[in-house]
Design an enzyme around this catalytic site. Structure first.
Site, PDB file in Angstrom:
ATOM      1  CD  GLU A 234       2.340   0.183  -2.684  1.00 26.18           C
ATOM      2  OE1 GLU A 234       2.339  -0.839  -3.418  1.00 26.18           O
ATOM      3  OE2 GLU A 234       1.321   0.789  -2.369  1.00 26.18           O
ATOM      4  CB  CYS A 268      -0.026  -3.578  -3.988  1.00 25.09           C
ATOM      5  SG  CYS A 268      -0.134  -2.659  -5.531  1.00 25.09           S
TER       6      CYS A 268
END
Length: 463
Positions: A234, A268
């Site tokens: 990720e 993020c």
């Protein structure tokens, strides 16, 4: 990078730690492997009991660990408490649902017969020792969303946490130990980045998961690929936040402020690119800019603080470079754009909104990891989709519309691992989480995340 707690609100070094030497690393990897051989046979109900015990302890420790996280990486303490509560919730979610998520699957009887079998099933077995390379921005949540499903599936974990959150990393090892997990089920490795390759290449380590920067992801994926080991990545994100004419503009603007500055803008999945239809652009821009300007910057340990410091001095410098580059190339600063007055110490930066952003500016394609938003005007849905997809990243996306036809189009066409309508992107244990393009691959959370680190095994039996 030294392994140390440096308070980003003051720049003061609070604590330093020596990195583990080769003998310490060897001892921990060996312990992990030997523990796995026993732990993988522990019944699911016992694993669930241990995970619920960890959740109870985390609830008890919530205020103290929240202060630790805030001191280490600067998030407002109220957000840190919420992060701890979310982790406890996720532990209980997996403890409750793992029996169903890990239950044997039974193919259709006709397919079993057609294969020539008397009976057949699919079973989920743990892979073994999983190395987790985790970031500082959500120092509890990023780890727990891996650890909870991995431990419930029968794996054991080695944590290489970011070097600026060592106290949180050590707390996690202690938490699982106090909950009653066997010695070696979850261990923290206080090591630098250069030591990661050696751990990952160790044959006793079966797989790895990484949340972090694109360069870090490339490095881990390269080593894991060479060793033919499973990875979940990720990485970065530059999520679009699209506002169409049918949207509730007031609510969209209020949500946009939270979506951009959560965790001091260092997330993020924070919305970063605000793409607004020309029919509602002026109204949204006015409300959004006013909301960003009204945020209180301050000591993250104060309850009333909305935005604290960035986690590192380097991080603030990188953000300043992106903003300065955009301004020099013609971007308009609607608010912010500099270090705030009155903060001589610490790594603070004002909540910022930039308009008139163009593709030749670095910030158009690079991730701004801090409280800086870029604002775009579009003429129609097609232009909104094209601009939203004009990014190397594809983690998540946000769309504000009450038009069902538009909902279908955005769902079909946006290049992202998630599409959130009339709300902001958030992670929840029930829903898979991850991205496409340079945001990585694989999924965390839900049953999909649990199965990433399982040996999905076909069991076929003939007469």
């Amino acid at each position: 990078m030294p392994i140390a707690t440096v308070n980003p609100a003051t720049g003061e070094t609070v604590a330093t730690y020596d990195a583990l030497d080769d003998r310490d690393i060897e001892r921990r990897v060996a312990t992990a492997r030997s523990t796995f051989e026993h732990y993988r046979t522990v019944p699911l109900d016992e694993r669930a009991r241990l995970l619920r015990a960890a959740a109870d302890l985390l609830d008890h420790d919530r205020d103290e660990i929240a202060k630790t996280m805030t001191t280490e990486m600067g998030k407002p303490v109220a957000q840190a408490r919420a992060e701890a509560a979310k982790c406890a919730k996720a532990m209980r979610w997996y403890a409750d649902r793992a029996p169903a998520l890990l239950a044997d699957e039974h193919p259709a009887e006709a397919d079993v017969k057609d294969s020539g079998a008397v009976r057949a099933r699919v079973v989920y077995r743990p892979l073994g020792v999983v190395l987790a390379v985790m970031p500082w921005n959500f120092p509890l949540w990023q780890v727990v969303r891996f650890a909870a499903p991995a431990l419930m599936a029968g794996n054991v974990g080695l944590l290489k946490h970011a070097s600026n959150v060592p106290q949180t990393a050590l707390y996690l090892e202690d938490l699982f130990g106090r909950a009653g997990f066997f010695d070696g089920c979850f261990q923290t490795l206080l090591i630098g980045s250069r030591a990661v390759e050696g751990v990952l290449r160790d044959p006793r380590v079966a797989a790895a998961t990484l949340t972090g920067s694109e360069p870090a992801g490339r490095a881990v994926a390269s080593v894991a690929g060479d060793e033919v080991k499973k990875t979940v990545l990720e990485l970065g994100g530059s999520d679009p936040f699209v506002v169409m004419p049918s949207a509730d503009v007031d609510r969209a603007a209020r949500t946009a402020v939270t979506a951009r500055v959560q965790n001091n803008g260092q997330s993020c999945i924070a919305a970063k690119r605000f793409i607004v239809h020309e029919d509602v652009f002026a109204a949204f821009a006015e409300r959004f800019t006013a909301g960003m300007r009204a945020l209180k910057i301050g000591d993250p340990l104060e309850e009333s603080t909305d935005v604290g410091p960035l986690s590192t001095e380097r991080g603030r410098g990188d953000l300043e470079e992106l903003v300065d580059d955009a301004v020099e190339a013609g971007a308009t600063v609607l608010c912010g754009g500099q270090r705030p007055d009155g903060f001589r110490d610490g790594w603070y930066y004002e909540p910022t909104v930039l308009a008139d952003v163009t593709p030749d500016m670095r910030i158009h394609h690079e991730e701004a990891f801090g409280p800086v938003a870029t604002l775009y005007r579009v003429a129609d849905l097609d232009e909104a989709v094209a601009l939203a997809n004009d990014s190397p990243f594809g983690l998540s996306s946000n769309v504000w519309t009450r038009d069902d036809t538009e909902t279908d189009r955005f769902t079909r066409d946006l290049e992202a691992g998630g599409v959130f309508f009339n709300g902001m992107t958030a992670s929840h244990p029930a829903f898979p989480f991850g991205g496409v393009k340079r945001s990585g691959y694989g999924r965390e959370l839900s049953g999909h995340g649990m199965h990433e680190f399982c040996n999905i095994t076909t069991v076929w039996q003939g007469a």
